[in-house]
Write a protein that holds these residues in place. Structure first.
Motif, PDB file in Angstrom:
ATOM      1  N   GLU A 217       4.252  -2.245   4.741  1.00 14.33           N
ATOM      2  CA  GLU A 217       3.537  -1.939   3.498  1.00 14.33           C
ATOM      3  C   GLU A 217       4.397  -1.157   2.517  1.00 14.33           C
ATOM      4  O   GLU A 217       3.886  -0.517   1.598  1.00 14.33           O
ATOM      5  CB  GLU A 217       2.255  -1.171   3.804  1.00 14.33           C
ATOM      6  CG  GLU A 217       1.141  -2.039   4.363  1.00 14.33           C
ATOM      7  CD  GLU A 217       0.577  -3.024   3.344  1.00 14.33           C
ATOM      8  OE1 GLU A 217       0.689  -2.763   2.124  1.00 14.33           O
ATOM      9  OE2 GLU A 217       0.015  -4.062   3.763  1.00 14.33           O
TER      10      GLU A 217
ATOM     11  N   TRP B  45      -3.466   3.143   5.992  1.00 19.52           N
ATOM     12  CA  TRP B  45      -4.361   3.514   4.886  1.00 19.52           C
ATOM     13  C   TRP B  45      -4.456   5.029   4.753  1.00 19.52           C
ATOM     14  O   TRP B  45      -4.371   5.564   3.648  1.00 19.52           O
ATOM     15  CB  TRP B  45      -5.743   2.902   5.112  1.00 19.52           C
ATOM     16  CG  TRP B  45      -6.699   3.188   3.993  1.00 19.52           C
ATOM     17  CD1 TRP B  45      -6.715   2.594   2.751  1.00 19.52           C
ATOM     18  CD2 TRP B  45      -7.774   4.151   3.990  1.00 19.52           C
ATOM     19  NE1 TRP B  45      -7.734   3.128   1.984  1.00 19.52           N
ATOM     20  CE2 TRP B  45      -8.394   4.078   2.719  1.00 19.52           C
ATOM     21  CE3 TRP B  45      -8.257   5.037   4.937  1.00 19.52           C
ATOM     22  CZ2 TRP B  45      -9.482   4.875   2.382  1.00 19.52           C
ATOM     23  CZ3 TRP B  45      -9.340   5.839   4.601  1.00 19.52           C
ATOM     24  CH2 TRP B  45      -9.942   5.752   3.337  1.00 19.52           C
TER      25      TRP B  45
ATOM     26  N   ALA C 211      -4.039   5.431  -1.252  1.00 12.68           N
ATOM     27  CA  ALA C 211      -5.325   4.752  -1.411  1.00 12.68           C
ATOM     28  C   ALA C 211      -6.491   5.534  -0.814  1.00 12.68           C
ATOM     29  O   ALA C 211      -7.644   5.297  -1.179  1.00 12.68           O
ATOM     30  CB  ALA C 211      -5.261   3.364  -0.765  1.00 12.68           C
TER      31      ALA C 211
ATOM     32  N   LEU D 109       0.808  -1.214   0.000  1.00 16.39           N
ATOM     33  CA  LEU D 109       0.000   0.000   0.000  1.00 16.39           C
ATOM     34  C   LEU D 109       0.845   1.269   0.000  1.00 16.39           C
ATOM     35  O   LEU D 109       0.436   2.291  -0.545  1.00 16.39           O
ATOM     36  CB  LEU D 109      -0.923  -0.014   1.223  1.00 16.39           C
ATOM     37  CG  LEU D 109      -2.244   0.746   1.127  1.00 16.39           C
ATOM     38  CD1 LEU D 109      -3.094   0.237  -0.018  1.00 16.39           C
ATOM     39  CD2 LEU D 109      -3.008   0.628   2.441  1.00 16.39           C
TER      40      LEU D 109
ATOM     41  N   SER E  55      -1.501   6.533   3.010  1.00 20.13           N
ATOM     42  CA  SER E  55      -1.216   6.034   1.669  1.00 20.13           C
ATOM     43  C   SER E  55      -1.985   6.807   0.609  1.00 20.13           C
ATOM     44  O   SER E  55      -2.886   7.597   0.912  1.00 20.13           O
ATOM     45  CB  SER E  55      -1.601   4.548   1.584  1.00 20.13           C
ATOM     46  OG  SER E  55      -3.019   4.407   1.508  1.00 20.13           O
TER      47      SER E  55
END
Length: 306
Positions: free
Chosen positions: A33, A241, A246, A7, A244
């Protein structure tokens, strides 16, 4: 089957207060990650006293031993020099900076009538100034990048607390500082979006040095081999998350994270309203406020209140 791309592959992350507890868990999870990590920690005690280089060095070495990239940073991020060197360390070592996780902090709990102003200043310094200065210096770099035509996909994750959202008995200075971090997050998200920067905050609940007494009873009754609901590692997936690419489009939000639960927190917003269209008398204002309170949702209790 092809292996999924990590990620945070190619990203460089800075984590403050990363020598122990939540910060350590975040640094390790980001590295797992694919992120290269600047591990910042002064190695101070629970109350902010003392200092040691070992905690940051050990986490950086743990990341390198697992095949990742990491460097330790021992500067005081509540000073201009320390915050500037934190950003410079990422740029000089890894050539870029993509993610800032503001996590450093400590406690000096007192009831308000016993709270010393030196303790107030120390706690607000590390939590509020220790969030503001790294954010300021990272944002200055990202703004320069954006103006040079290199629009960042930058991410900031700030660390508030349930104490900052609801208050906590015996933690007046800590609660005030953590509430300030939420406001800082909202302002930073609004100001920095034009430069490709997203800013969010978490309010974690986990077992760390600051909370181990609180959760000691829970740990004592947990059967061996069962889910450790209070492990700091439970919070880190959300941090990864949010740090990132994303999470594109997510900014100015506050999340509670505890055990296996993630909650989007919904802050102050208008509730019942009365408008006279003219100035109230004190008696009228009181009557109107009483009626509004009868229609309003009851607030959640302050932590530790009876």
């Amino acid at each position: 089957m092809s292996t999924p791309t990590p990620l945070c592959a190619g990203r460089v992350a800075v984590v403050t207060g990363a020598g122990r507890g939540l910060g350590r868990a975040h640094a390790l999870a980001l590295a797992a990650e694919g992120a290269r990590v600047v591990v910042n920690d002064l190695g101070v005690g629970l109350d902010g006293s003392g200092g040691a280089t070992e905690p940051a060095e050990l986490v950086a070495e743990e990341i390198r031993a697992a095949g990742g990239g990491a460097v330790a940073h021992h500067g005081d991020i509540a000073t201009t020099e320390g915050a500037a060197s934190l950003v410079a360390t990422a740029l000089d070592t890894f050539g870029r900076l993509d993610t800032l996780v503001n996590n450093a902090g400590f406690l000096r709990d007192r009831m308000l009538v016993n709270l010393d102003e030196d303790d107030w200043d120390a706690v607000t310094r590390v939590h509020l100034r220790g969030h503001f200065l790294p954010l300021k210096h990272a944002a200055a770099h990202w703004r320069a990048e954006a103006k040079a035509g290199r629009m960042p996909g930058a991410r900031v994750v700030n660390t508030s607390s349930g104490a900052g959202l609801l208050g906590s008995v015996g933690q007046g200075c800590y609660s005030a500082a953590k509430a300030g971090i939420v406001a800082l997050t909202l302002v930073a998200a609004a100001e920095l979006g034009r430069y490709g920067v997203q800013v969010n905050a978490i309010a974690p609940a986990a077992r760390t040095r600051m909370t181990e007494e609180t959760f000691a009873e829970t740990m004592a009754v947990r059967p061996p081999g069962t889910f450790d609901a209070m492990a700091p590692e439970n919070v880190s997936p959300l941090v990864v998350w949010l740090g990132s690419a994303a999470c594109a489009g997510v900014t100015g939000r506050v999340f509670e994270a505890e055990a296996g639960r993630i909650t989007v927190m919904e802050g102050w917003r208008p509730g019942p309203t009365a408008d006279k269209g003219d100035r109230w008398t004190p008696a009228e204002a009181g009557e109107a406020a009483t009626g509004l309170l009868a229609r309003a949702e009851a607030p959640r209790p302050v932590y530790g209140a009876h």
